[in-house]
Design a protein around this motif. Structure first.
Motif, PDB file in Angstrom:
ATOM      1  N   PHE A 107       0.846  -1.189   0.000  1.00  0.00           N
ATOM      2  CA  PHE A 107       0.000   0.000   0.000  1.00  0.00           C
ATOM      3  C   PHE A 107       0.880   1.238   0.000  1.00  0.00           C
ATOM      4  O   PHE A 107       2.044   1.186   0.404  1.00  0.00           O
ATOM      5  N   GLN A 108       0.295   2.347  -0.422  1.00  0.00           N
ATOM      6  CA  GLN A 108       0.940   3.647  -0.273  1.00  0.00           C
ATOM      7  C   GLN A 108       0.172   4.414   0.790  1.00  0.00           C
ATOM      8  O   GLN A 108      -1.036   4.647   0.643  1.00  0.00           O
ATOM      9  N   VAL A 109       0.840   4.792   1.862  1.00  0.00           N
ATOM     10  CA  VAL A 109       0.230   5.631   2.902  1.00  0.00           C
ATOM     11  C   VAL A 109       0.734   7.053   2.677  1.00  0.00           C
ATOM     12  O   VAL A 109       1.939   7.270   2.507  1.00  0.00           O
ATOM     13  N   TYR A 110      -0.186   8.001   2.674  1.00  0.00           N
ATOM     14  CA  TYR A 110       0.163   9.374   2.317  1.00  0.00           C
ATOM     15  C   TYR A 110       0.289  10.266   3.551  1.00  0.00           C
ATOM     16  O   TYR A 110      -0.598  10.293   4.411  1.00  0.00           O
ATOM     17  N   TYR A 111       1.402  11.021   3.590  1.00  0.00           N
ATOM     18  CA  TYR A 111       1.676  11.985   4.654  1.00  0.00           C
ATOM     19  C   TYR A 111       1.876  13.361   4.016  1.00  0.00           C
ATOM     20  O   TYR A 111       1.768  13.515   2.790  1.00  0.00           O
ATOM     21  N   LEU A 112       2.192  14.351   4.843  1.00  0.00           N
ATOM     22  CA  LEU A 112       2.513  15.689   4.352  1.00  0.00           C
ATOM     23  C   LEU A 112       3.992  15.951   4.556  1.00  0.00           C
ATOM     24  O   LEU A 112       4.589  15.469   5.523  1.00  0.00           O
ATOM     25  N   ASN A 113       4.588  16.730   3.652  1.00  0.00           N
ATOM     26  CA  ASN A 113       5.978  17.097   3.872  1.00  0.00           C
ATOM     27  C   ASN A 113       6.081  18.075   5.038  1.00  0.00           C
ATOM     28  O   ASN A 113       5.062  18.564   5.564  1.00  0.00           O
ATOM     29  N   ALA A 114       7.286  18.365   5.466  1.00  0.00           N
ATOM     30  CA  ALA A 114       7.496  19.184   6.666  1.00  0.00           C
ATOM     31  C   ALA A 114       6.877  20.567   6.533  1.00  0.00           C
ATOM     32  O   ALA A 114       6.434  21.163   7.524  1.00  0.00           O
ATOM     33  N   ALA A 115       6.824  21.082   5.314  1.00  0.00           N
ATOM     34  CA  ALA A 115       6.277  22.428   5.101  1.00  0.00           C
ATOM     35  C   ALA A 115       4.768  22.417   4.866  1.00  0.00           C
ATOM     36  O   ALA A 115       4.170  23.467   4.645  1.00  0.00           O
ATOM     37  N   THR A 116       4.145  21.241   4.916  1.00  0.00           N
ATOM     38  CA  THR A 116       2.708  21.053   4.646  1.00  0.00           C
ATOM     39  C   THR A 116       2.279  21.689   3.329  1.00  0.00           C
ATOM     40  O   THR A 116       1.265  22.379   3.241  1.00  0.00           O
ATOM     41  N   THR A 117       3.080  21.449   2.304  1.00  0.00           N
ATOM     42  CA  THR A 117       2.750  21.990   0.985  1.00  0.00           C
ATOM     43  C   THR A 117       2.475  20.901  -0.043  1.00  0.00           C
ATOM     44  O   THR A 117       2.007  21.197  -1.146  1.00  0.00           O
ATOM     45  N   ARG A 118       2.767  19.634   0.298  1.00  0.00           N
ATOM     46  CA  ARG A 118       2.535  18.568  -0.662  1.00  0.00           C
ATOM     47  C   ARG A 118       2.410  17.214   0.052  1.00  0.00           C
ATOM     48  O   ARG A 118       2.741  17.086   1.229  1.00  0.00           O
ATOM     49  N   LEU A 119       1.902  16.224  -0.696  1.00  0.00           N
ATOM     50  CA  LEU A 119       1.776  14.871  -0.158  1.00  0.00           C
ATOM     51  C   LEU A 119       3.090  14.108  -0.311  1.00  0.00           C
ATOM     52  O   LEU A 119       3.844  14.332  -1.256  1.00  0.00           O
ATOM     53  N   MET A 120       3.315  13.199   0.621  1.00  0.00           N
ATOM     54  CA  MET A 120       4.481  12.320   0.556  1.00  0.00           C
ATOM     55  C   MET A 120       4.025  10.880   0.737  1.00  0.00           C
ATOM     56  O   MET A 120       3.632  10.487   1.841  1.00  0.00           O
ATOM     57  N   PRO A 121       4.041  10.073  -0.328  1.00  0.00           N
ATOM     58  CA  PRO A 121       3.655   8.666  -0.189  1.00  0.00           C
ATOM     59  C   PRO A 121       4.774   7.850   0.433  1.00  0.00           C
ATOM     60  O   PRO A 121       5.952   8.114   0.206  1.00  0.00           O
ATOM     61  N   SER A 122       4.398   6.856   1.212  1.00  0.00           N
ATOM     62  CA  SER A 122       5.367   5.965   1.834  1.00  0.00           C
ATOM     63  C   SER A 122       4.862   4.537   1.702  1.00  0.00           C
ATOM     64  O   SER A 122       3.704   4.246   2.004  1.00  0.00           O
ATOM     65  N   GLU A 123       5.709   3.631   1.248  1.00  0.00           N
ATOM     66  CA  GLU A 123       5.301   2.244   1.072  1.00  0.00           C
ATOM     67  C   GLU A 123       5.040   1.573   2.414  1.00  0.00           C
ATOM     68  O   GLU A 123       5.760   1.796   3.388  1.00  0.00           O
TER      69      GLU A 123
ATOM     70  N   CYS B  84      -4.908  16.910   3.636  1.00  0.00           N
ATOM     71  CA  CYS B  84      -5.302  15.816   4.518  1.00  0.00           C
ATOM     72  C   CYS B  84      -6.429  15.012   3.881  1.00  0.00           C
ATOM     73  O   CYS B  84      -6.421  13.772   3.905  1.00  0.00           O
ATOM     74  N   ARG B  85      -7.379  15.705   3.305  1.00  0.00           N
ATOM     75  CA  ARG B  85      -8.496  15.044   2.626  1.00  0.00           C
ATOM     76  C   ARG B  85      -7.980  14.148   1.504  1.00  0.00           C
ATOM     77  O   ARG B  85      -8.393  12.991   1.366  1.00  0.00           O
ATOM     78  N   ALA B  86      -7.075  14.684   0.700  1.00  0.00           N
ATOM     79  CA  ALA B  86      -6.507  13.904  -0.395  1.00  0.00           C
ATOM     80  C   ALA B  86      -5.730  12.702   0.127  1.00  0.00           C
ATOM     81  O   ALA B  86      -5.820  11.602  -0.425  1.00  0.00           O
ATOM     82  N   ALA B  87      -4.969  12.900   1.208  1.00  0.00           N
ATOM     83  CA  ALA B  87      -4.175  11.813   1.780  1.00  0.00           C
ATOM     84  C   ALA B  87      -5.068  10.694   2.300  1.00  0.00           C
ATOM     85  O   ALA B  87      -4.784   9.503   2.107  1.00  0.00           O
ATOM     86  N   LEU B  88      -6.155  11.047   2.961  1.00  0.00           N
ATOM     87  CA  LEU B  88      -7.091  10.040   3.469  1.00  0.00           C
ATOM     88  C   LEU B  88      -7.703   9.234   2.326  1.00  0.00           C
ATOM     89  O   LEU B  88      -7.767   8.001   2.372  1.00  0.00           O
ATOM     90  N   VAL B  89      -8.157   9.931   1.307  1.00  0.00           N
ATOM     91  CA  VAL B  89      -8.823   9.253   0.190  1.00  0.00           C
ATOM     92  C   VAL B  89      -7.846   8.356  -0.550  1.00  0.00           C
ATOM     93  O   VAL B  89      -8.143   7.192  -0.848  1.00  0.00           O
ATOM     94  N   ARG B  90      -6.650   8.887  -0.859  1.00  0.00           N
ATOM     95  CA  ARG B  90      -5.682   8.101  -1.602  1.00  0.00           C
ATOM     96  C   ARG B  90      -5.195   6.883  -0.815  1.00  0.00           C
ATOM     97  O   ARG B  90      -4.896   5.843  -1.383  1.00  0.00           O
TER      98      ARG B  90
END
Length: 321
Positions: free
Chosen positions: A33-49, A116-122
């Motif tokens: 799975f890809q779990v999605y987080y935010l980068n340190a600056a909260t400007t983009r998503l960061m996927p993590s396996e 956050c919404r995008a990360a939850l859905v993805r």
């Protein structure tokens, strides 16, 4: 919030999720799975396996949510939820996963909440059988900045092309409404000026819900029906309405609302079939007579005579799978 900043956020979501979906690669009995987080600056998503052997759906949802809220120590990222926001649990009904947070969720800055919404859905729509996410803040369905319900979200909502948020264009639509007897459909040609970030499929449904403009035509759908989600994939348009769709009280024949939608959408070269869901469920009947667990195609039999048939495009049939 600065419009340019919102635009950049959506472009980031597009870039990161364009190859998303329910594809997972098995390895040594595990599922990826890809779990999605935010980068340190909260400007983009960061996927993590993330790999797991869990197969039970409920356990898998809980496991992914736990992972979603706890960033791996070796990843320079942060959780999508703010520290003040509390996750309170979930409920699943058919293909919809309802997520419940305390009222602090809606208090997050707009740019963070979008991510956050995008990360939850993805993250969570990767679970087999979960196609939609619905988010609650406190006891209320999440609202957008205009005070309208965000509704059900699918992965497709975060891979649409996003461009100039201030750009508008004129589109000509052919919509199908009914006569005073509610037994036949008649086309109405309508020009609409709209934001280019609104899909034409969604625009068609919004115009159908607003009713006809041409004298002598009557509405086919109750204006109070809520449209929760619209997406098109491989020439199939997927629609998700709220329960109001089943309670359509207009005095029209049962097939009129269905084929008002289907025939209107089928005017688009990108749509050959239509799948209708209600609150994410397809195993329901419209007016106890029409099964919704099927793909609907344009039907010219319900179009009344005496209209300008030259505005109708030939029906493009596709082979049975």
């Amino acid at each position: 919030m600065n419009r340019l900043k919102i635009w950049l956020i959506w472009l980031t979501i597009l870039f990161l999720t364009g190859c998303g979906g329910k594809t997972r690669l098995p390895a040594d009995g595990e599922t990826l799975f890809q779990v999605y987080y935010l980068n340190a600056a909260t400007t983009r998503l960061m996927p993590s396996e993330y790999r797991t052997r869990t197969e039970d759906k409920d356990l898998l949802i809980q496991e992914l949510m736990d992972r979603f809220m706890k960033v791996p120590v070796d990843l320079d990222a942060q959780a999508g939820l703010s520290e003040k926001t509390t996750y309170q649990g979930y409920k699943q009904e058919d293909m919809v996963l309802y997520l419940y947070f305390d009222s602090n969720y809606a208090s997050m800055p707009s740019e963070r909440e979008i991510l956050c919404r995008a990360a939850l859905v993805r993250t969570l729509t990767q679970v087999p059988g979960i196609d939609y996410i619905s988010i609650y803040s406190g006891d209320q369905l999440l609202m957008d900045k205009n005070g309208m319900p965000v509704g059900m979200l699918s992965a497709a909502d975060f891979i649409d092309s996003i461009s100039d948020v201030n750009a508008y264009e004129r589109t000509e639509l052919i919509l199908y409404f009914t006569d005073e007897n509610g037994e036949q459909l008649f086309p109405e040609k309508r020009e609409v000026i709209h934001n280019i970030n609104t899909s034409v499929e969604k625009l068609i449904l919004e115009e159908l819900l607003s009713g006809p403009e041409q004298p002598g035509l009557e509405p086919t759908l109750d204006s109070n029906i809520g449209l929760l989600n619209v997406s098109t994939n491989e020439n199939v348009c997927y629609l998700n309405f709220d329960i109001g769709f089943l309670n359509n009280s207009l005095e029209v024949k049962d097939y009129i609302p269905i084929y008002s939608i289907v025939n209107s959408l089928s005017e688009l070269s990108s749509v050959n079939r239509v799948q209708i869901s209600v609150n994410g469920a397809q195993n329901v009947k419209f007016r106890d007579s029409i099964e919704l667990n099927t793909m609907f195609e344009r039907n010219l039999d319900y179009i009344g005579e005496g209209n300008s048939q030259e505005i109708l495009k030939p029906l493009e049939r596709i082979e049975e799978e």
